[in-house]
Scaffold this active site. Sequence first.
Site, PDB file in Angstrom:
ATOM      1  N   CYS A  55      -6.065 -27.943   9.742  1.00 45.24           N
ATOM      2  CA  CYS A  55      -7.192 -28.891   9.718  1.00 45.24           C
ATOM      3  C   CYS A  55      -6.741 -30.308   9.373  1.00 45.24           C
ATOM      4  O   CYS A  55      -7.368 -31.277   9.785  1.00 45.24           O
ATOM      5  CB  CYS A  55      -8.255 -28.409   8.736  1.00 45.24           C
ATOM      6  SG  CYS A  55      -9.104 -26.921   9.329  1.00 45.24           S
ATOM      7  N   ASP A  61      -8.040  -7.062   0.209  1.00 47.58           N
ATOM      8  CA  ASP A  61      -7.090  -7.323   1.288  1.00 47.58           C
ATOM      9  C   ASP A  61      -7.806  -7.026   2.574  1.00 47.58           C
ATOM     10  O   ASP A  61      -8.690  -6.159   2.619  1.00 47.58           O
ATOM     11  CB  ASP A  61      -5.851  -6.432   1.181  1.00 47.58           C
ATOM     12  CG  ASP A  61      -6.121  -5.033   1.713  1.00 47.58           C
ATOM     13  OD1 ASP A  61      -5.826  -4.788   2.898  1.00 47.58           O
ATOM     14  OD2 ASP A  61      -6.629  -4.189   0.948  1.00 47.58           O
ATOM     15  N   CYS A 115     -11.642 -28.724   5.101  1.00 47.08           N
ATOM     16  CA  CYS A 115     -10.570 -27.765   4.784  1.00 47.08           C
ATOM     17  C   CYS A 115      -9.249 -28.492   4.554  1.00 47.08           C
ATOM     18  O   CYS A 115      -8.911 -29.440   5.263  1.00 47.08           O
ATOM     19  CB  CYS A 115     -10.433 -26.753   5.918  1.00 47.08           C
ATOM     20  SG  CYS A 115      -9.088 -25.583   5.686  1.00 47.08           S
ATOM     21  N   ASP A 119       0.855  -1.179   0.000  1.00 46.79           N
ATOM     22  CA  ASP A 119       0.000   0.000   0.000  1.00 46.79           C
ATOM     23  C   ASP A 119       0.896   1.236   0.000  1.00 46.79           C
ATOM     24  O   ASP A 119       2.123   1.135   0.079  1.00 46.79           O
ATOM     25  CB  ASP A 119      -0.970  -0.042   1.173  1.00 46.79           C
ATOM     26  CG  ASP A 119      -0.260  -0.066   2.515  1.00 46.79           C
ATOM     27  OD1 ASP A 119       0.977   0.159   2.541  1.00 46.79           O
ATOM     28  OD2 ASP A 119      -0.907  -0.319   3.530  1.00 46.79           O
ATOM     29  N   HIS A 174      -5.277 -21.407   9.089  1.00 48.06           N
ATOM     30  CA  HIS A 174      -6.626 -21.840   8.709  1.00 48.06           C
ATOM     31  C   HIS A 174      -7.467 -20.690   8.166  1.00 48.06           C
ATOM     32  O   HIS A 174      -8.121 -20.827   7.124  1.00 48.06           O
ATOM     33  CB  HIS A 174      -7.369 -22.488   9.880  1.00 48.06           C
ATOM     34  CG  HIS A 174      -8.822 -22.673   9.547  1.00 48.06           C
ATOM     35  ND1 HIS A 174      -9.243 -23.657   8.684  1.00 48.06           N
ATOM     36  CD2 HIS A 174      -9.926 -21.950   9.859  1.00 48.06           C
ATOM     37  CE1 HIS A 174     -10.559 -23.551   8.509  1.00 48.06           C
ATOM     38  NE2 HIS A 174     -10.992 -22.523   9.211  1.00 48.06           N
ATOM     39  N   GLY A 218     -10.770   4.097   0.650  1.00 43.95           N
ATOM     40  CA  GLY A 218     -11.614   4.925   1.499  1.00 43.95           C
ATOM     41  C   GLY A 218     -12.910   4.272   1.909  1.00 43.95           C
ATOM     42  O   GLY A 218     -13.834   4.953   2.338  1.00 43.95           O
ATOM     43  N   CYS A 258      -6.220 -27.151   4.804  1.00 48.58           N
ATOM     44  CA  CYS A 258      -5.052 -26.450   5.365  1.00 48.58           C
ATOM     45  C   CYS A 258      -4.274 -27.350   6.341  1.00 48.58           C
ATOM     46  O   CYS A 258      -4.779 -28.348   6.837  1.00 48.58           O
ATOM     47  CB  CYS A 258      -5.465 -25.148   6.043  1.00 48.58           C
ATOM     48  SG  CYS A 258      -6.052 -25.303   7.739  1.00 48.58           S
TER      49      CYS A 258
END
Lengths: 317, 317
Positions: free
Chosen positions: A253, A210, A248, A37, A279, A160, A250
């Site tokens: 998990c 994001d 899941c 950013d 996760h 914004g 991941c």
Amino acid sequence: MVLANTYHLHLQPGESIVEGAGGLHRFMRWDGPILTDSGGFQVFSLSDMRSISEEGVTFRSPKDGQMIHLSPERSIAIQNALGADVIMAFDECPPYHASREAVIEATDRTYRWLQRCLKAHQRSDQALFGIVQGGIYADLRQRAARQLADLDLPGYAIGGVSVGEPAELIEQIVQVTAPLLPASKPRYLMGVGTYREIVQAIAAGVDLFDCVIPTRLARHANALVAGERWNLRNARFREDFAPLDATCSCYTCQNFSRAYVSHLVRSQELLGYTLLSIHNITELVQFTQRIRAAILNQSFLAEFGHWLTPNLIAASR
Amino acid sequence: MVLANTYHLHLQPGESIVEGAGGLHRFMRWDGPILTDSGGFQVFSLSDMRSISEEGVTFRSPKDGQMIHLSPERSIAIQNALGADVIMAFDECPPYHASREAVIEATDRTYRWLQRCLKAHQRSDQALFGIVQGGIYADLRQRAARQLADLDLPGYAIGGVSVGEPAELIEQIVQVTAPLLPASKPRYLMGVGTYREIVQAIAAGVDLFDCVIPTRLARHANALVAGERWNLRNARFREDFAPLDATCSCYTCQNFSRAYVSHLVRSQELLGYTLLSIHNITELVQFTQRIRAAILNQSFLAEFGHWLTPNLIAASR
């Protein structure tokens, strides 16, 4: 894609150290894409310690009290040094309760600052995205979006939002803004969001998000599961030996139980926050992958329409 | 081998939950060996809130104020439920400044409690190690070591060291105790230690150690490198793009620079403490691997003799 923060990295460790390391990718050893950013959002959040002029912003460092100056040229120079793949224009982000006059001034200044960012930008290997401001005012958002679209930038952001306004306003802002940005370019909604906000923004044409939610929730012992937030300190997880989410993929998990993660966060073991971050990030990525598959499969409205208001359903057909 | 803590796991999450998960290995998803201490050391550290009798120890839980009772039978029952590969006898660990009379009483009681532990132990798949107490008194240590050696246990520990006494006393205690324990069984020095303490104990015959040093140092932003402790917050690391230790094979050293780890700990990013823990544990494991190779290679004294006092050098020949 990993988002890194220009403002925080300027204060610590400083962009010259990151540049000395060979840029952000090498410094943090991440071979995937990175976005920085511009620092605008953070600087304008420090409302007590800053002064704004056409030239730029001066503020007091919360780290050591030194006065720091940021301007479009300075932000781009820092981002050129950091070396992310996508960098953001330096914008003025007015607060939710700003007057229409103040928002007009900030939106016009953001456009002039974008011109200066484009001129200052030195690296053709970094894509510089412009940012649409305009507060909660549909006409200002639309004018800013049209101005930016004319510039043929590599990507466009809606900034914004998520600055304290009700969720319905985010939805309305995105609905009037996103369709005016080129569909052939990435359209990025900054600082969003929840499941609902993501679905609504995708319905309006947004490609990129994001948000701190997955990792902030993890640091507070919360897991995102099946559209809900679960606090793993809750007694119901103490003897629950199922994974956080059996569907899941991941690491958390695939290897650990709710009971174990609950034990870790009750014991304030750092591993608990890491496992929950893994996760939660995976969960949101998988959520957007399901949306993508539904879009390709022509089943977006059938699968995700319950998140949408009638307006957006009409727009999505 | 991972050491897990009977006292802490009894308070949180409680052994019944770990047992319900299928034991510690499955709960924490660690397929390597695990050892649980008996809780004795922690209970005797709570000197303000406990009462000791021949039967056992009663103390107030620092977690919720409830009164908790631990005895040889209770400690073994908890450790049977936790399911580690090696479990420890419940012992009385007198403080460094205890009188000779108090140490005699604690050492004799530890022996009687060991007999009760052996009787209470229910699982033949867990090796129950006895613990030699005896404070700083060589004759008490030797008597206790001989008593334990007669019991033909699967392993032997030297406990009650590293409780505030000078490092020279640890060395002397280990020198008089370790040689009296069976060389064919694992000999374990509890709560040690530093590079020097490890070398000295190995010279005296010790095979096994546990210590908080690598992870405690990591949580305080310190790395163990080449026998030194480095505080990564130090300014000299800010622009140092070398790995912590170029000769180290750990994940941290293979991927990240001192400058990056320094940045993480300055930013209080949890990843910094994790990366330092990985390195520090690897460093101590590699240190003991170098010692093992030197012993097999007949070069222990040549390579590590500078850590030893003349007594130990004589004993190592």
